[in-house]
Write a protein that holds these residues in place. Structure first.
Motif, PDB file in Angstrom:
ATOM      1  N   VAL A  39      26.210  13.592  -6.474  1.00  0.00           N
ATOM      2  CA  VAL A  39      26.409  13.113  -5.097  1.00  0.00           C
ATOM      3  C   VAL A  39      26.357  14.291  -4.129  1.00  0.00           C
ATOM      4  CG1 VAL A  39      28.057  12.048  -3.496  1.00  0.00           C
ATOM      5  CG2 VAL A  39      27.723  11.076  -5.763  1.00  0.00           C
ATOM      6  N   TYR A  40      26.970  15.412  -4.536  1.00  0.00           N
ATOM      7  CA  TYR A  40      26.934  16.617  -3.689  1.00  0.00           C
ATOM      8  C   TYR A  40      25.483  17.068  -3.473  1.00  0.00           C
ATOM      9  CZ  TYR A  40      27.179  21.549  -2.475  1.00  0.00           C
ATOM     10  OH  TYR A  40      26.981  22.769  -1.871  1.00  0.00           O
ATOM     11  N   LEU A  41      24.710  17.134  -4.546  1.00  0.00           N
ATOM     12  CA  LEU A  41      23.318  17.592  -4.429  1.00  0.00           C
ATOM     13  C   LEU A  41      22.497  16.643  -3.561  1.00  0.00           C
ATOM     14  CD1 LEU A  41      22.632  18.844  -8.066  1.00  0.00           C
ATOM     15  CD2 LEU A  41      23.039  20.210  -6.009  1.00  0.00           C
ATOM     16  N   HIS A  42      22.838  15.352  -3.612  1.00  0.00           N
ATOM     17  CA  HIS A  42      22.159  14.362  -2.769  1.00  0.00           C
ATOM     18  C   HIS A  42      22.416  14.651  -1.287  1.00  0.00           C
ATOM     19  CE1 HIS A  42      20.605  10.535  -1.378  1.00  0.00           C
ATOM     20  NE2 HIS A  42      21.748  10.306  -0.763  1.00  0.00           N
ATOM     21  N   HIS A  43      23.644  15.122  -0.968  1.00  0.00           N
ATOM     22  CA  HIS A  43      24.013  15.342   0.433  1.00  0.00           C
ATOM     23  C   HIS A  43      23.679  16.749   0.910  1.00  0.00           C
ATOM     24  CE1 HIS A  43      25.953  11.769   1.974  1.00  0.00           C
ATOM     25  NE2 HIS A  43      26.345  11.528   0.748  1.00  0.00           N
ATOM     26  N   ALA A  44      23.575  17.701  -0.015  1.00  0.00           N
ATOM     27  CA  ALA A  44      23.402  19.106   0.387  1.00  0.00           C
ATOM     28  C   ALA A  44      21.931  19.443   0.547  1.00  0.00           C
ATOM     29  CB  ALA A  44      24.054  20.020  -0.641  1.00  0.00           C
ATOM     30  N   THR A  45      21.247  18.709   1.408  1.00  0.00           N
ATOM     31  CA  THR A  45      19.814  18.941   1.596  1.00  0.00           C
ATOM     32  C   THR A  45      19.512  19.673   2.905  1.00  0.00           C
ATOM     33  OG1 THR A  45      19.682  16.722   2.507  1.00  0.00           O
ATOM     34  CG2 THR A  45      19.040  16.982   0.207  1.00  0.00           C
ATOM     35  N   ASP A  46      20.438  19.563   3.885  1.00  0.00           N
ATOM     36  CA  ASP A  46      20.208  20.256   5.160  1.00  0.00           C
ATOM     37  C   ASP A  46      20.323  21.762   4.953  1.00  0.00           C
ATOM     38  OD1 ASP A  46      20.061  17.795   6.281  1.00  0.00           O
ATOM     39  OD2 ASP A  46      22.152  17.763   6.930  1.00  0.00           O
ATOM     40  N   PRO A  47      19.424  22.552   5.590  1.00  0.00           N
ATOM     41  CA  PRO A  47      19.560  24.010   5.464  1.00  0.00           C
ATOM     42  C   PRO A  47      20.813  24.497   6.185  1.00  0.00           C
ATOM     43  CG  PRO A  47      17.825  23.441   7.021  1.00  0.00           C
ATOM     44  CD  PRO A  47      18.261  22.162   6.387  1.00  0.00           C
ATOM     45  N   LEU A  48      21.481  25.486   5.608  1.00  0.00           N
ATOM     46  CA  LEU A  48      22.672  26.042   6.243  1.00  0.00           C
ATOM     47  C   LEU A  48      22.256  26.994   7.369  1.00  0.00           C
ATOM     48  CD1 LEU A  48      24.803  26.832   3.079  1.00  0.00           C
ATOM     49  CD2 LEU A  48      25.241  25.073   4.773  1.00  0.00           C
ATOM     50  N   PRO A  49      23.018  27.039   8.474  1.00  0.00           N
ATOM     51  CA  PRO A  49      22.677  27.909   9.602  1.00  0.00           C
ATOM     52  C   PRO A  49      23.090  29.351   9.330  1.00  0.00           C
ATOM     53  CG  PRO A  49      24.672  26.720  10.106  1.00  0.00           C
ATOM     54  CD  PRO A  49      24.232  26.253   8.751  1.00  0.00           C
ATOM     55  N   LEU A  50      22.534  29.933   8.280  1.00  0.00           N
ATOM     56  CA  LEU A  50      22.943  31.273   7.879  1.00  0.00           C
ATOM     57  C   LEU A  50      21.757  32.224   7.917  1.00  0.00           C
ATOM     58  CD1 LEU A  50      25.010  30.349   4.716  1.00  0.00           C
ATOM     59  CD2 LEU A  50      25.882  30.763   6.992  1.00  0.00           C
ATOM     60  N   SER A  51      22.046  33.481   8.113  1.00  0.00           N
ATOM     61  CA  SER A  51      21.010  34.504   8.074  1.00  0.00           C
ATOM     62  C   SER A  51      21.612  35.768   7.468  1.00  0.00           C
ATOM     63  CB  SER A  51      20.505  34.778   9.486  1.00  0.00           C
ATOM     64  OG  SER A  51      19.587  35.847   9.448  1.00  0.00           O
ATOM     65  N   PHE A  52      21.042  36.219   6.359  1.00  0.00           N
ATOM     66  CA  PHE A  52      21.586  37.413   5.697  1.00  0.00           C
ATOM     67  C   PHE A  52      20.619  38.593   5.823  1.00  0.00           C
ATOM     68  CE2 PHE A  52      23.610  33.888   3.421  1.00  0.00           C
ATOM     69  CZ  PHE A  52      24.931  34.241   3.591  1.00  0.00           C
TER      70      PHE A  52
ATOM     71  N   GLY B  79      33.303  24.570  -4.060  1.00  0.00           N
ATOM     72  CA  GLY B  79      31.882  24.538  -3.671  1.00  0.00           C
ATOM     73  C   GLY B  79      31.635  23.484  -2.601  1.00  0.00           C
ATOM     74  N   PHE B  80      32.222  22.289  -2.783  1.00  0.00           N
ATOM     75  CA  PHE B  80      32.078  21.221  -1.778  1.00  0.00           C
ATOM     76  C   PHE B  80      32.625  21.698  -0.424  1.00  0.00           C
ATOM     77  CE2 PHE B  80      32.720  17.763  -5.283  1.00  0.00           C
ATOM     78  CZ  PHE B  80      31.465  18.057  -5.783  1.00  0.00           C
ATOM     79  N   ALA B  81      33.836  22.279  -0.459  1.00  0.00           N
ATOM     80  CA  ALA B  81      34.491  22.689   0.785  1.00  0.00           C
ATOM     81  C   ALA B  81      33.726  23.839   1.443  1.00  0.00           C
ATOM     82  CB  ALA B  81      35.937  23.097   0.499  1.00  0.00           C
ATOM     83  N   MET B  82      33.268  24.797   0.628  1.00  0.00           N
ATOM     84  CA  MET B  82      32.552  25.944   1.200  1.00  0.00           C
ATOM     85  C   MET B  82      31.261  25.500   1.877  1.00  0.00           C
ATOM     86  SD  MET B  82      32.273  28.959   2.074  1.00  0.00           S
ATOM     87  CE  MET B  82      33.827  29.609   1.516  1.00  0.00           C
ATOM     88  N   ARG B  83      30.596  24.491   1.297  1.00  0.00           N
ATOM     89  CA  ARG B  83      29.375  23.957   1.912  1.00  0.00           C
ATOM     90  C   ARG B  83      29.676  23.500   3.358  1.00  0.00           C
ATOM     91  NH1 ARG B  83      23.799  22.975   2.159  1.00  0.00           N
ATOM     92  NH2 ARG B  83      23.541  21.180   3.487  1.00  0.00           N
ATOM     93  N   GLN B  84      30.797  22.780   3.523  1.00  0.00           N
ATOM     94  CA  GLN B  84      31.112  22.282   4.858  1.00  0.00           C
ATOM     95  C   GLN B  84      31.563  23.413   5.785  1.00  0.00           C
ATOM     96  OE1 GLN B  84      33.662  18.864   4.896  1.00  0.00           O
ATOM     97  NE2 GLN B  84      32.972  18.255   6.924  1.00  0.00           N
ATOM     98  N   VAL B  85      32.272  24.402   5.241  1.00  0.00           N
ATOM     99  CA  VAL B  85      32.650  25.563   6.057  1.00  0.00           C
ATOM    100  C   VAL B  85      31.386  26.244   6.569  1.00  0.00           C
ATOM    101  CG1 VAL B  85      33.657  27.873   5.965  1.00  0.00           C
ATOM    102  CG2 VAL B  85      34.867  25.972   4.910  1.00  0.00           C
ATOM    103  N   LEU B  86      30.397  26.443   5.695  1.00  0.00           N
ATOM    104  CA  LEU B  86      29.169  27.141   6.082  1.00  0.00           C
ATOM    105  C   LEU B  86      28.333  26.326   7.072  1.00  0.00           C
ATOM    106  CD1 LEU B  86      28.093  28.734   2.674  1.00  0.00           C
ATOM    107  CD2 LEU B  86      29.180  29.838   4.625  1.00  0.00           C
ATOM    108  N   LEU B  87      28.428  24.983   6.986  1.00  0.00           N
ATOM    109  CA  LEU B  87      27.687  24.145   7.939  1.00  0.00           C
ATOM    110  C   LEU B  87      28.175  24.356   9.373  1.00  0.00           C
ATOM    111  CD1 LEU B  87      27.315  20.714   6.077  1.00  0.00           C
ATOM    112  CD2 LEU B  87      25.464  22.146   6.899  1.00  0.00           C
ATOM    113  N   HIS B  88      29.454  24.766   9.510  1.00  0.00           N
ATOM    114  CA  HIS B  88      30.049  24.905  10.850  1.00  0.00           C
ATOM    115  C   HIS B  88      30.453  26.344  11.137  1.00  0.00           C
ATOM    116  CE1 HIS B  88      30.066  20.570  11.230  1.00  0.00           C
ATOM    117  NE2 HIS B  88      30.644  20.478  10.046  1.00  0.00           N
TER     118      HIS B  88
END
Lengths: 52, 185
Positions: A39-52, B79-88
């Protein structure tokens, strides 16, 4: 819908862990972990606003 | 080294703490009318995964493998929580939902998952290496008193979350920013 199903699976896993046979509990626990990650992988499709 | 009965009591208290965390989330949902997003619901599921190890410990006797299950659940939930932290995480992003005691719920969730992992490591150190004799096949103990109440409370939380999620999302995929309970429309 599948999130509600995940909670139902978790309820069954917890009930089996407390009151059911160990073999059934093990199966339900493994299925719960797998379902949660899927379920997590299904929802985690948007790219994160990160830059390293 | 701690006694087996004290270890069981600590695990029952851990279950009560997990129920309290889920209770606070429910309180926020119903008192403030903030509907949980899919990632928020996944973190609640992560807390229920976290409860599996303590339930096994109180129902079948404490074992290192049960703490292993809790550590795995802690990693998954973090991992679930960190994903949401990183989204914001970007400056100027107000985050999802109102803060609670200065932090958003998903940040608190990450903290709690990490604390749970650390608590398991501490328990594995404190309980020592000696294995107490136990019945084969993970036979169940007779649940009574505080452990029974703690297990029933966690089961009630799992059932309540399942019902609440069904009412919120209906029979479709949950929206990213839910605003209404679909089954109540």
């Amino acid at each position: 819908m599948y999130l509600a199903a995940l909670f139902a699976l978790l309820f069954a896993a917890l009930a089996a862990a407390a009151f059911g046979p160990m073999r059934l509990a093990g199966l339900l626990i493994a299925a719960s972990f797998l379902a949660a990650v899927l379920v997590y992988l299904h929802h985690a499709t948007d790219p994160l606003p990160l830059s390293f | 080294m701690i006694s087996r009965s004290f270890e069981t009591t600590l695990n029952a208290l851990a279950l009560l703490a997990i129920s309290a965390v889920l209770g606070v989330a429910f309180l926020d949902q119903f008192a403030k009318g903030e509907l949980p997003c899919p990632l928020c619901l996944l973190q609640r599921a992560g807390f229920l995964l976290l409860a599996i190890g303590p339930v096994l410990n109180v129902a079948r006797g404490p074992r290192p493998a049960h703490y292993g299950v809790t550590i795995l659940a802690g990693l998954v939930g973090a991992g679930f929580a960190m994903r949401q932290v990183l989204l914001h995480i970007q400056p100027g992003d107000a985050g999802y939902g109102a803060p609670f005691l200065g932090l958003h719920f998903y940040t608190w969730a990450f903290v709690v998952f990490v604390v749970a992992i650390a608590a398991c490591a501490l328990m594995l150190v404190l309980r020592g290496s000696g294995e107490e004799p136990r019945a084969a096949g993970g036979a169940r103990l007779r649940l009574a008193g505080l452990p029974l109440v703690a297990v029933l409370l966690v089961l009630a939380m799992a059932a309540a979350n399942g019902a609440s999620t069904l009412i919120e999302c209906g029979f479709e995929a949950c929206p990213d920013n839910p605003t209404v309970y679909r089954l109540l429309q």
